[in-house]
Scaffold this active site. Structure first.
Site, PDB file in Angstrom:
ATOM      1  N   GLU A   1      -8.573  -7.068   4.547  1.00 35.80           N
ATOM      2  CA  GLU A   1      -7.840  -8.184   3.946  1.00 35.80           C
ATOM      3  C   GLU A   1      -7.131  -9.036   4.996  1.00 35.80           C
ATOM      4  OE1 GLU A   1      -5.583  -5.929   1.105  1.00 35.80           O
ATOM      5  OE2 GLU A   1      -7.448  -5.304   0.129  1.00 35.80           O
TER       6      GLU A   1
ATOM      7  N   TYR B   1       0.797  -1.233   0.000  1.00 42.48           N
ATOM      8  CA  TYR B   1       0.000   0.000   0.000  1.00 42.48           C
ATOM      9  C   TYR B   1       0.828   1.282   0.000  1.00 42.48           C
ATOM     10  CZ  TYR B   1      -4.362  -2.545   0.171  1.00 42.48           C
ATOM     11  OH  TYR B   1      -5.427  -3.355  -0.164  1.00 42.48           O
TER      12      TYR B   1
END
Length: 430
Positions: free
Chosen positions: A163, A121
């Site tokens: 997630e 990310y």
């Protein structure tokens, strides 16, 4: 993907809710939210330009990520367009990001199946902000970039938490795992001129986890001409068992400007029985509500019937239940109608199951009333007495235009949008 397509399964819903609850409350300031909202017109106009540049920069700086991203989607522009829409939707909902829980769930399941990790990310954020700055120029001043940096971090935290919940759930599932697991192709069965089923057995011979009908796995293969691994997501097309998974893959040929599907052609032509592939855990929130006793109407186009066969077989295998099912399927003709004989047998043996099969271009060898029931495209309005049932849930899978048409038709016929569940499936997965 329609934002109206909601998931109503308790486990999936609790994961989405906990993802928001677990996000650190550093948040955005009121001024930063206002700045993000002020960029919405620019995102509408330049969003795809920004995301196209983003992917170019990202993959140049981090070529190892080519093993995660679908190269076909890059060439066709589908991936940049999807990301541009997601960024725009987030900006629109910046005051209430929880409104995007359905989208977060859908994307988060796909991320988990590809092995996206928290460390990815910051890399994505760096290059996304750089692309915004390059495209918007002086309009992307320090305040704008700071606001988007904070906004991106909030969104990243939501995805990371969601997630991580999926990964933890997968590891806790009996027979489950995290990451990639080696399988071999134990059997290949031709289902139609275009679709082949692959029976995938774990190399370690250990038990397999159960899964919810409608879920998919990512299959990863090495593509020599690209020099990278490529993952593709395929629905599981049978009921769970402890020995093998089954996927049914349409071979994608090059057509017009669309390149041939790398993985579908590798699977069909280059990998004989006994060949090794890598698989993810089953993921996906487009799943049958197995606890419901109300009718289910399964509507598919082309290879979109693969998750529907899993749903149909699950329903008829449930003990002591005669849940009504209407199986609606569209195909060009009998040559490309996969699992036709399976469907005929299921309908013959189960009075609670009826079918409506439409052939748009039937051949001389296709027998009306045996191979198919209607000529032309699916028109639910014409057959509303058979397809529109009280308290039914409607599951739709197929090419995007097909899904759009069927969902609009259902809503026009008075079906509650909350009872319409959809999954895009077909050629883009190549």
């Amino acid at each position: 993907m329609s934002l109206r397509s909601v998931f109503r399964r308790p486990v999936l819903q609790s994961l989405a809710q906990s993802a928001y609850a677990s996000v650190p409350r550093r948040g955005l300031t009121a001024q930063q939210k206002q700045i993000v909202k002020s960029t919405i017109p620019a995102l509408q106009e330049y969003g795809v330009t920004i995301t196209t540049l983003f992917y170019k920069r990202l993959l140049e700086k981090h070529p190892e990520l080519k093993n995660i991203f679908n190269t076909v989607h890059q060439k066709t522009g589908e991936q940049p367009a999807a990301l541009a829409h997601a960024v725009w939707a987030y900006a629109v909902n910046i005051d209430h990001p929880e409104a995007l829980s359905t989208v977060v769930s859908r994307i988060g399941h796909k991320h988990a199946s590809l092995g996206v990790m928290p460390a990815h990310y910051p890399i994505v954020g760096e290059h996304l902000l750089a692309a915004i700055k390059d495209v918007l120029g002086p309009a992307a001043n320090e305040q704008v970039l700071d606001a988007w940096k904070a906004a991106y971090q909030q969104l990243a935290d939501i995805f990371i938490n969601f997630e991580q919940g999926l990964y933890q759930q997968g590891v806790k599932t009996p027979g489950g795992w995290k990451g990639w697991r080696k399988f071999y192709i134990s059997k290949k069965t031709l289902e139609s001129d275009e679709i082949m089923s692959f029976y995938l057995t774990p190399l370690d011979k250990d038990a397999l986890p159960s899964y919810q009908p409608g879920q998919f796995v990512s299959v990863r293969c090495y593509v020599p001409e690209l020099g990278v691994y490529q993952p593709r997501q395929y629905s599981l097309s049978d009921v769970p068992n402890k020995i093998h998974f089954r996927i049914s893959v349409k071979r994608e040929f090059a057509k017009d400007s669309k390149p041939a599907g790398h993985i579908s052609n590798v699977l069909h032509e280059s990998l004989p029985e006994g060949s090794e592939v890598e698989l993810s855990m089953p993921f996906g929130d487009f799943v049958l509500d197995i606890n419901a006793t109300t009718p289910a109407v399964l509507i598919s186009g082309g290879v979109g019937l693969t998750p529907m066969m899993s749903m149909l077989k699950t329903i008829i295998n449930q003990q002591g239940q005669a849940r009504r099912v209407v199986f609606v399927h569209a195909a060009r003709n009998g040559r490309v109608h996969a699992m036709k004989n399976d469907l005929v047998q299921i309908v013959a043996e189960n009075p609670s199951v009826s079918r409506m099969v439409f052939y748009e271009d039937a051949t001389e060898s296709d027998v009306l009333g045996v191979d198919y029931d209607h000529i032309g495209r699916v028109d639910l309005t014409e057959f509303k007495d058979k397809a529109i049932l009280p308290d039914a849930d409607y599951y739709i899978c197929g090419p995007q235009p097909f899904m759009n048409a069927q969902s609009k038709s259902l809503e026009a016929l008075g079906v509650d949008p909350r009872r319409i569940h959809m999954e895009v499936f077909g050629s883009p997965r190549g």
